[in-house]
Design a protein around this motif. Structure first.
Motif, PDB file in Angstrom:
ATOM      1  N   ALA A  93       0.840  -1.205   0.000  1.00 58.97           N
ATOM      2  CA  ALA A  93       0.000   0.000   0.000  1.00 58.97           C
ATOM      3  C   ALA A  93       0.875   1.256   0.000  1.00 58.97           C
ATOM      4  O   ALA A  93       1.990   1.248   0.527  1.00 58.97           O
ATOM      5  N   PRO A  94       0.374   2.348  -0.566  1.00 55.31           N
ATOM      6  CA  PRO A  94       1.124   3.610  -0.592  1.00 55.31           C
ATOM      7  C   PRO A  94       1.365   4.155   0.826  1.00 55.31           C
ATOM      8  O   PRO A  94       0.541   3.971   1.726  1.00 55.31           O
ATOM      9  N   ALA A  95       2.474   4.831   0.976  1.00 51.68           N
ATOM     10  CA  ALA A  95       2.878   5.336   2.291  1.00 51.68           C
ATOM     11  C   ALA A  95       1.881   6.325   2.880  1.00 51.68           C
ATOM     12  O   ALA A  95       1.619   6.288   4.093  1.00 51.68           O
ATOM     13  N   ASP A  96       1.309   7.217   2.067  1.00 51.69           N
ATOM     14  CA  ASP A  96       0.366   8.199   2.613  1.00 51.69           C
ATOM     15  C   ASP A  96      -0.917   7.531   3.109  1.00 51.69           C
ATOM     16  O   ASP A  96      -1.501   7.945   4.115  1.00 51.69           O
ATOM     17  N   PHE A  97      -1.344   6.469   2.440  1.00 52.68           N
ATOM     18  CA  PHE A  97      -2.503   5.708   2.901  1.00 52.68           C
ATOM     19  C   PHE A  97      -2.193   5.024   4.227  1.00 52.68           C
ATOM     20  O   PHE A  97      -2.990   5.068   5.171  1.00 52.68           O
ATOM     21  N   LEU A  98      -1.037   4.405   4.327  1.00 46.40           N
ATOM     22  CA  LEU A  98      -0.659   3.727   5.566  1.00 46.40           C
ATOM     23  C   LEU A  98      -0.523   4.713   6.725  1.00 46.40           C
ATOM     24  O   LEU A  98      -0.869   4.389   7.860  1.00 46.40           O
ATOM     25  N   THR A  99      -0.047   5.918   6.444  1.00 44.14           N
ATOM     26  CA  THR A  99       0.049   6.942   7.479  1.00 44.14           C
ATOM     27  C   THR A  99      -1.336   7.285   8.012  1.00 44.14           C
ATOM     28  O   THR A  99      -1.525   7.435   9.225  1.00 44.14           O
ATOM     29  N   ALA A 100      -2.321   7.396   7.117  1.00 47.48           N
ATOM     30  CA  ALA A 100      -3.695   7.681   7.537  1.00 47.48           C
ATOM     31  C   ALA A 100      -4.261   6.533   8.378  1.00 47.48           C
ATOM     32  O   ALA A 100      -4.927   6.764   9.394  1.00 47.48           O
ATOM     33  N   VAL A 101      -3.987   5.301   7.983  1.00 47.78           N
ATOM     34  CA  VAL A 101      -4.449   4.136   8.744  1.00 47.78           C
ATOM     35  C   VAL A 101      -3.813   4.141  10.131  1.00 47.78           C
ATOM     36  O   VAL A 101      -4.501   3.948  11.144  1.00 47.78           O
ATOM     37  N   GLU A 102      -2.518   4.369  10.201  1.00 43.58           N
ATOM     38  CA  GLU A 102      -1.809   4.358  11.476  1.00 43.58           C
ATOM     39  C   GLU A 102      -2.284   5.465  12.404  1.00 43.58           C
ATOM     40  O   GLU A 102      -2.419   5.259  13.613  1.00 43.58           O
ATOM     41  N   CYS A 103      -2.586   6.625  11.856  1.00 42.56           N
ATOM     42  CA  CYS A 103      -3.093   7.747  12.657  1.00 42.56           C
ATOM     43  C   CYS A 103      -4.439   7.391  13.282  1.00 42.56           C
ATOM     44  O   CYS A 103      -4.655   7.605  14.482  1.00 42.56           O
TER      45      CYS A 103
ATOM     46  N   ILE B 253      -7.088  -4.097   5.400  1.00 40.69           N
ATOM     47  CA  ILE B 253      -6.974  -2.754   4.826  1.00 40.69           C
ATOM     48  C   ILE B 253      -7.355  -2.838   3.357  1.00 40.69           C
ATOM     49  O   ILE B 253      -7.080  -3.828   2.686  1.00 40.69           O
ATOM     50  N   THR B 254      -8.029  -1.798   2.883  1.00 40.20           N
ATOM     51  CA  THR B 254      -8.464  -1.739   1.499  1.00 40.20           C
ATOM     52  C   THR B 254      -8.076  -0.398   0.917  1.00 40.20           C
ATOM     53  O   THR B 254      -8.606   0.636   1.330  1.00 40.20           O
ATOM     54  N   TYR B 255      -7.141  -0.410  -0.011  1.00 36.39           N
ATOM     55  CA  TYR B 255      -6.722   0.816  -0.677  1.00 36.39           C
ATOM     56  C   TYR B 255      -7.564   0.982  -1.933  1.00 36.39           C
ATOM     57  O   TYR B 255      -7.586   0.128  -2.799  1.00 36.39           O
ATOM     58  N   LEU B 256      -8.283   2.088  -2.007  1.00 37.97           N
ATOM     59  CA  LEU B 256      -9.166   2.360  -3.150  1.00 37.97           C
ATOM     60  C   LEU B 256      -8.652   3.479  -4.041  1.00 37.97           C
ATOM     61  O   LEU B 256      -9.165   3.690  -5.124  1.00 37.97           O
ATOM     62  N   GLY B 257      -7.683   4.222  -3.553  1.00 35.44           N
ATOM     63  CA  GLY B 257      -7.073   5.270  -4.355  1.00 35.44           C
ATOM     64  C   GLY B 257      -7.884   6.537  -4.500  1.00 35.44           C
ATOM     65  O   GLY B 257      -7.658   7.307  -5.409  1.00 35.44           O
TER      66      GLY B 257
END
Length: 85
Positions: free
Chosen positions: A18-28, A80-84
């Motif tokens: 998954a992209p780093a910015d998406f993972l940052t949002a998930v972690e937050c 986790i589901t990345y939809l972009g």
């Protein structure tokens, strides 16, 4: 033991691609869930009831599903589901 969150099952594998910015949002959001669970379940290790129902959280780029396990003092990100978007 203190409250923490971690990836469970296939979510850890999905997080690798998954992209780093998406993972940052998930972690937050997962950090927020940990703080909330810790506030509600002050004596987590002594919890004798059933665990609360998990849920889905929408974040920038997708969503994730979580489960709280009170006696383990953990919030598990199970999918986790990345939809972009």
């Amino acid at each position: 033991m203190s409250w923490k969150w971690e990836y469970a099952f296939g979510a850890e594998e999905a997080a690798r691609t998954a992209p780093a910015d998406f993972l940052t949002a998930v972690e937050c959001k997962a950090d927020e869930l940990v703080r909330a669970a810790e506030a509600v379940h002050i004596h987590g290790r002594a919890h004798a009831g059933i665990d609360p129902k998990g849920g889905d959280v929408t974040v920038a780029g997708g969503m994730f599903t979580y489960q709280v396990v009170v006696r383990s003092e953990r919030v598990y990100v199970v999918q986790i589901t990345y939809l972009g978007f």
